[in-house]
Design an enzyme around this catalytic site. Sequence first.
Site, PDB file in Angstrom:
ATOM      1  N   CYS A  58       0.863  -1.182   0.000  1.00 37.48           N
ATOM      2  CA  CYS A  58       0.000   0.000   0.000  1.00 37.48           C
ATOM      3  C   CYS A  58       0.902   1.235   0.000  1.00 37.48           C
ATOM      4  O   CYS A  58       1.452   1.622   1.020  1.00 37.48           O
ATOM      5  CB  CYS A  58      -0.903  -0.005   1.229  1.00 37.48           C
ATOM      6  SG  CYS A  58      -2.029   1.387   1.260  1.00 37.48           S
ATOM      7  N   LEU A  59       1.083   1.796  -1.184  1.00 38.57           N
ATOM      8  CA  LEU A  59       1.884   3.001  -1.353  1.00 38.57           C
ATOM      9  C   LEU A  59       1.153   3.871  -2.359  1.00 38.57           C
ATOM     10  O   LEU A  59       0.906   3.433  -3.485  1.00 38.57           O
ATOM     11  CB  LEU A  59       3.287   2.624  -1.853  1.00 38.57           C
ATOM     12  CG  LEU A  59       4.316   3.736  -2.006  1.00 38.57           C
ATOM     13  CD1 LEU A  59       4.597   4.405  -0.671  1.00 38.57           C
ATOM     14  CD2 LEU A  59       5.608   3.182  -2.598  1.00 38.57           C
TER      15      LEU A  59
END
Length: 194
Positions: free
Chosen positions: A112-113
């Site tokens: 999750c970026l």
Amino acid sequence: MLNLFKIKGQKKEEAANTNGRPPAKKQSPGELRLHKDIAELNLPKKTNITFPNGKDDLMNIEITLRPDEGYYVGGAFVFTLQVPPTYPHEPPKVKCTTKVYHPNIDLDGNVCLNILREDWKPVLNINTIVYGLNLLFIQPNDEDPLNHDAAAVLRDDPQKFRRNVQTAMSGGYVDRVHFPRFLYEQAVQQSATK
């Protein structure tokens, strides 16, 4: 009317220009941009990049990060990047192949970026992704988690989070989940003694 003799002549000329080798594969715009990005890489210390399929396949990249500060000091984390032909208009698909206790990386390796999703722009590049991944280990984000349990511990009890990270990196269990040992310095020491 199609002139077959002219076409045959062009083919012979093309073959002569390549010295009997098959003509080079035409590169997609994404591959051309990727060549430029790789040439301009400025990696953080203790970060390695390799091409597991060889130099002829730059669209599959493996990155090893070794954070030098934060909760994950001493760990070695491997990521795969699959660069689509539409790069840089679409971001690479990134997976963490190291099982890690982290609020922004789930146990399946999904990352999750924000720059890999809604904040991706064609001006971003592989270098930006590497620095973004590195930042996840220096400053994990409990506000946008994939591993909600790890995020809650980070938010509510940072000391327990630190202990959980160390336990996971040492090859222990955290919340009934086993993590393989992946401390970098210990792995280097073990290979030196063999």
